[in-house]
Design an enzyme around this catalytic site. Structure first.
Site, short mmCIF file in Angstrom:
data_model
loop_
_atom_site.label_atom_id
_atom_site.label_comp_id
_atom_site.label_asym_id
_atom_site.label_seq_id
_atom_site.Cartn_x
_atom_site.Cartn_y
_atom_site.Cartn_z
CD GLU A 295 42.94 19.01 15.60
OE1 GLU A 295 42.04 18.91 14.75
OE2 GLU A 295 42.71 19.08 16.83
CB CYS B 21 40.39 18.62 18.77
SG CYS B 21 38.77 17.84 18.85
CG ASN C 20 40.98 22.45 15.61
OD1 ASN C 20 42.01 22.56 16.26
ND2 ASN C 20 40.56 21.28 15.15
#
Length: 774
Positions: free
Chosen positions: A296, A294, A292
């Protein structure tokens, strides 16, 4: 350590919903809810209270139990439990769930990954699908590693490919055009394998901070590449179209370039893709190629994931971790997130199929720094690293037990392989993720994710150049209790950027309130690794560097992260990217906090307005003449002694009336913004693209859409010419297609604008003042 593993499945849901229905939110939390989450009518007015929002969400998510034959009284009780943990701010789901549950849109997931195949149809299908996801409030990740490299043959036309970076601009433009649920722009992750032939151009694609602003970029590093780095040997670039090796590069040189770019502006990030796939719970379904936005949440193509975070700042009772309460909240949160999968309305049928087949959830935490403060532990102490493993290990075990209980009641996820995971038969392919919590931590009144506090007192830049000073609520509480609180002290701390040099602050308080920049990069990574050992997916964490950090410092962090078992690394060197959310320190013009770490710091602040810089008696600058539909406009930009843009004036030549007054108003507001330290690029971005009914061609053949658009283009021209960067040595422009005119050092005595040399005379184009007799 107390645990609640002996509690029955039903008993884990029996306490949190007993909270009183009333609850209190901080002013910042209310503002965030009103701006982004609460229902609005067609006129844009808020028509929902926070209580109604949480009731709407709780009712919708609890109702999913009906699919499994639960009695209505049990569903009503579960609704109260869900309502209790949200209004008690013990747990919050990801933003799309808060925004959309119980509403027409009904899209509840935050994280998606879409495939990008090596064909025009596949590429533009991905663009279309991303737009649909962004409109519904989700973020998208892509791997561009399957695209043939730039210059490679295109069989259907016998032409040549433009390569992954070129196509990324198409995705970026589409993202810019779509507004997520009426609240924010979409976000993307662009990932490329280190073995792709275009890897060098990819890692440099965001060196210009004005490009690909809707993308984070990361490089997928393999174990083979990391081994070649450590051995200082060659590694291979492979054409994904043919599968053939096209070149060999010295791994160490490529690694050094990655470090150089990340040191320069924080991008690209790196992910250790083989490590991610080693923990892929469904390898038979496919390999993971991207995450995704970001980083994580690694996901398969067409997979989505629902995230949620537990507020650890509330899991402390009498100076100790409240393990029983934490266990209850974990189990309720897992039940909640599993129900989200069933309550969700998916944006694409392929996503619904893949998500329901794997049922991944990502339970994480926020308020970790706050928990440590409440436990009287310094963030970078040995005990804090140890406790990180204990807390996250406990959370994961409770989450696995609840997923096991749900599997017994509802069945395992369809792609389950039949082998127990660590002794558990589970409902969900993954259960834990550490996500950045951003606005959620503002609502919860906690620090963000597992980040340290960004600052004890800090300046937040808000709209229209206004700056507010905010104070960490725990620091304020202790300062008042210990008798050293004062408004003046808070202002001085914000100006200094830290508390180390203040003798009136006790040493034990200084040790307790360590900030992101008090912690060494190694300590940042060790904290990330401590959590990663107990997380199924990955950990969102930014490693903060001071402005004077070296490239070797960044390199050391990458190698340490790899050796400690992290799945990826994001670094940020202070001041390396303009457009900050937060800043500390007296003279930091471009000091930027990590985005998510900054968003998490909130309290009911002590607020003061920062006034714009005063104008000196003399300035120097240049004037450029631009074409507009209203006639020629002269744009004058003056710089201060350090070479930063200070003010802007416009004159419409012989034009007058509305056009002239509007351009003058724009000039005044831009000048105010510049004197308030707003970056010129941010001003240009707001003005660029504004259109009116009279559009013309500029001197270089580009379309000028309006007077505002022409001013934006003039700002960009000045900046690209070497001005406004603070170096005071902009080079002379030699361009016959634009008319730059030399400016007299000094200010107009009548209006304060700059004056120019023209025809052997001095003239002010703003008000017409001249020293010439004629």
């Amino acid at each position: 350590m107390k645990t609640s593993s002996s509690q029955g499945h039903g008993d884990s849901r029996s306490h949190e919903g007993s909270r009183p229905l009333g609850f209190k939110l901080a002013p910042n939390a209310l503002k965030v809810l009103e701006r982004r989450y609460l229902k609005k009518n067609e006129e844009g007015r808020v028509v929902e209270t926070p209580e109604e929002l949480f009731r709407r969400v709780a009712k919708t998510i609890a109702a999913a139990d009906r699919q499994y034959g639960r009695p209505e009284e049990d569903i009503r009780a579960l609704e109260e439990e869900f309502y209790g943990i949200m209004t008690g701010l013990s747990f919050l789901p990801n933003s799309p769930t808060l925004m959309n549950a119980g509403r027409r849109l009904g899209q509840l997931s935050a994280c998606f990954v879409l495939p990008v195949g090596d064909a025009m149809e596949s590429i533009f299908d991905a663009v279309k699908h991303a737009a649909i996801i962004h409109k519904s409030g989700g973020g998208t990740g892509f791997s561009f590693s399957r695209l043939r490299p730039k210059g490679d043959v295109v069989g259907s036309t016998k032409g040549v490919s433009s390569g992954p970076v070129s196509f990324m601009t198409v995705f970026d433009t589409a993202t810019e055009a779509v507004k997520q649920g009426g609240t924010r722009r979409g976000a993307n992750m662009g990932m490329l394998s280190v073995h792709h032939p275009d890897i060098l151009s990819f890692m440099a694609c965001k060196d210009d901070n004005s490009k690909l602003n809707n993308f984070n970029i990361s490089i997928a590093l393999t174990d083979a590449f990391m081994k070649a780095v450590q051995e200082d040997s060659q590694y291979e670039l492979v054409n994904p179209r043919t599968g053939k090796v096209v070149q060999s590069l010295r791994a160490r040189e490529v690694f050094d370039r990655i470090v150089e770019h990340a040191w320069g502006n924080g991008e690209p990030g790196v992910v250790f893709i083989d490590r991610i796939n080693a923990s892929n719970p469904t390898p038979a379904i496919g390999a993971i190629e991207s995450t995704n936005p970001c980083g994580e949440q690694p996901l398969l193509p067409y997979e989505s994931c629902n995230l949620g975070s537990i507020n650890l700042s509330l899991m402390v009772t009498d100076g100790q971790v409240d393990w029983d309460r934490l266990a209850r909240v974990v189990r309720l949160a897992v039940h909640f997130l599993d129900n989200v999968i069933d309550a969700n309305r998916y944006p694409l049928p392929e996503i619904e199929q893949m998500t329901r087949a794997n049922r991944k959830i990502g339970l994480g935490v926020m308020g970790w720094a706050d928990m440590l403060i409440r436990l009287q532990l310094s963030y970078n102490s040995p005990r804090a690293f140890e406790l990180a493993g204990e807390v996250m290990g406990f959370i994961r075990r409770q989450a696995m037990e609840e997923s096991n209980a749900l599997a017994a009641e509802r069945g395992v996820f369809p792609n389950y392989t039949g082998s127990a995971r660590e002794g558990f038969t589970v409902r969900n392919a993954t259960v834990t993720t550490i996500a950045p919590t951003g606005t959620l931590s503002i609502i919860a009144g906690s620090s963000s994710g597992i980040e340290p506090i960004f600052a004890v007192c800090y300046v937040r830049n808000v709209m229209e150049g206004t700056k507010l000073i905010e104070v960490n609520p725990y620091f304020e509480e202790m300062a008042r209790e210990r008798g050293f609180w004062s408004r003046d002290l808070m202002e001085r701390i914000a100006e200094a950027g830290g508390i180390r040099g203040f003798e009136e602050i006790p040493e034990d308080i200084k040790r307790l309130f360590v900030t992101a920049h008090d912690i060494t990069p190694e300590e940042h990574i060790r904290m990330q690794a401590a959590f990663q050992r107990h997380v199924d997916n990955a950990v969102s964490k930014t490693v903060n560097f001071s402005k004077d950090a070296s490239r070797k410092d960044v390199e050391d962090v990458y190698l340490l992260a790899y050796s400690l078992g992290c799945k990826g690394v994001t670094v940020y060197r202070d001041g390396s990217r303009e457009g900050q959310v937060l800043s500390t320190g007296k003279n930091e013009r471009a000091s930027a906090a990590t985005t998510e770490a900054g968003k998490g710091q909130q309290s009911e602040p002590a607020q003061i307005k920062i006034t714009p810089r005063k104008r000196p008696d003399s300035l120097k600058g240049k004037t450029i003449r631009m074409n507009t539909g209203c006639g020629r406009i002269y744009v004058t930009i003056n710089e201060d002694d350090e070479g930063h843009f200070f003010e802007l004036f416009t004159s419409m030549g012989k034009a007058g009336g509305c056009a002239s007054s509007q351009s003058e108003a724009l000039g005044r507001l831009i000048s105010l913004a510049l004197r308030s330290n707003i970056e010129p690029q941010q001003i240009s971005k707001q003005l660029k693209g504004i259109t009116c009914h009279q559009q013309v061609l500029g001197c270089k053949g580009e379309k000028i859409l309006s007077c505002a658009d022409s001013i934006a283009k003039a700002l960009d021209l000045f900046h690209s010419d070497g001005h406004g960067n603070g170096n005071g040595n902009g080079k002379k422009i030699i361009d016959k297609k634009y008319e730059f005119e030399t400016l007299l050092i000094g200010a107009c005595p009548e209006c304060g604008s700059s004056v120019e040399h023209e025809g052997g005379c001095s003239i002010c184009r703003n008000c017409g003042f001249t020293k010439c007799s004629g």
